[in-house]
Scaffold this motif. Structure first.
Motif, short mmCIF file in Angstrom:
data_model
loop_
_atom_site.label_atom_id
_atom_site.label_comp_id
_atom_site.label_asym_id
_atom_site.label_seq_id
_atom_site.Cartn_x
_atom_site.Cartn_y
_atom_site.Cartn_z
N GLY A 77 0.80 -1.21 0.00
CA GLY A 77 0.00 0.00 0.00
C GLY A 77 0.84 1.27 0.00
N TYR A 160 -4.02 -4.02 -9.41
CA TYR A 160 -4.90 -2.84 -9.32
C TYR A 160 -5.99 -3.08 -8.28
CZ TYR A 160 -8.24 0.78 -10.49
OH TYR A 160 -9.10 1.85 -10.41
N GLU A 161 -6.63 -4.25 -8.33
CA GLU A 161 -7.72 -4.53 -7.39
C GLU A 161 -7.20 -4.66 -5.96
OE1 GLU A 161 -9.64 -7.99 -8.93
OE2 GLU A 161 -10.72 -6.89 -10.50
N ASP A 162 -6.02 -5.23 -5.79
CA ASP A 162 -5.47 -5.41 -4.44
C ASP A 162 -5.02 -4.09 -3.81
OD1 ASP A 162 -5.88 -8.11 -4.51
OD2 ASP A 162 -3.78 -8.67 -4.82
N GLU A 165 -6.83 0.49 -6.57
CA GLU A 165 -8.20 1.00 -6.60
C GLU A 165 -8.64 1.54 -5.24
OE1 GLU A 165 -11.21 -1.72 -7.70
OE2 GLU A 165 -10.99 -3.01 -5.94
N HIS A 166 -7.83 1.33 -4.19
CA HIS A 166 -8.19 1.79 -2.86
C HIS A 166 -7.63 3.18 -2.54
CE1 HIS A 166 -9.76 -2.21 -2.21
NE2 HIS A 166 -8.61 -2.70 -2.62
N GLY A 167 -6.86 3.75 -3.44
CA GLY A 167 -6.39 5.12 -3.27
C GLY A 167 -5.30 5.30 -2.22
N TYR A 168 -4.50 4.27 -1.99
CA TYR A 168 -3.41 4.40 -1.02
C TYR A 168 -2.49 5.57 -1.38
CZ TYR A 168 -4.49 -0.21 0.98
OH TYR A 168 -5.10 -1.28 1.59
N PRO A 173 -7.38 6.49 -8.04
CA PRO A 173 -7.58 5.35 -8.94
C PRO A 173 -8.20 5.73 -10.27
CG PRO A 173 -9.12 5.28 -7.08
CD PRO A 173 -8.13 6.35 -6.78
#
Length: 237
Positions: A77, A160-162, A165-168, A173
């Motif tokens: 992350g 990307y999904e891991d 896409e969570h914007g760490y 994203p």
């Protein structure tokens, strides 16, 4: 009498970074020497700024490119968005004082998976996938059709999904667009998420052509979408 089976080297999950310089083979030998030196310095800086111990990585230099396998156990992350950001920043700063012929433009791919160190390199489907994404038509077309683009980076759908896409670390994203990669000659087909980084000076000068047609599930972002503040009063003003 058959030889006894040798022990299988450990399969270790690693982040995989593949990079390749665009157009470097067109240069003469002296310019290629300078370009390769700048690439090594750029990757050293990217790793340092992203918090990656480059000395602990497995590396496979490839002249105008590099395959970098990061050590296990990293905070993905933090490291993955850090790599994306620092590749963009480092390219922008390296190119600041370089002319068109000398500037660095990169295709890159990020993935993760099990890697075995082997007798003559690496054994890993994940490495193969990263290299296919690096060589994908979508990245090649982006770099050939968008001369202001300095970095075209493909991220595997899994990574990307891991992570992304969570914007760490504040990496939006929405800066990534989903594309389909089909390479029938390689027996390869996959979705990928593409991030583009532009030379803002070239965008402001209006040198970017219209968005090219690509084998995409979503269109490439226009220069106006990437840097809207440069186009409020029209390009180049």
């Amino acid at each position: 009498m058959t030889a006894p089976d040798r022990p299988v080297p450990p399969g270790i999950r690693r982040l995989i970074v593949a990079v390749d310089l665009v157009g470097s083979s067109r240069h003469d030998h002296l310019r290629q020497l300078n370009t390769q030196r700048r690439l090594v310095e750029l990757m050293q800086r990217v790793c340092a700024e992203a918090g990656v111990d480059r000395d602990a990585c497995l590396r496979q230099p490839q002249g105008d490119g590099e395959l970098l396998l990061l050590p296990p156990g990293l905070d993905e992350g933090r490291v993955v968005p850090g790599l994306v950001r620092e590749l963009s920043i480092a390219l922008r700063e390296v190119n600041r004082d370089l002319g068109d012929e000398a500037r660095l433009r990169l295709r890159s791919a990020l993935h993760q998976g099990i890697v075995h160190e082997a007798a003559n390199g690496f054994v890993s489907r994940a490495v193969v996938r990263a290299c296919r994404l690096l060589d994908s038509p979508v990245l090649r077309q982006a770099m050939s059709c968008l001369p202001a683009c300095e970095l075209a980076l493909a991220v595997s759908e899994q990574l990307y999904e891991d992570v992304l896409e969570h914007g760490y670390r504040g990496l939006d994203p929405d800066r990534f667009q989903r594309y389909r990669v089909d390479m029938p000659e390689k027996g390869f087909s996959a979705d990928t998420w593409v991030y583009l980084s532009f030379d803002l000076g070239r965008l402001a000068a209006g040198t970017a052509p219209p968005t090219p047609p690509l084998p995409a599930l979503a269109p490439l972002p226009t220069p106006q979408e990437v840097a809207p503040h440069l186009f409020r009063n029209g390009p180049g003003r």
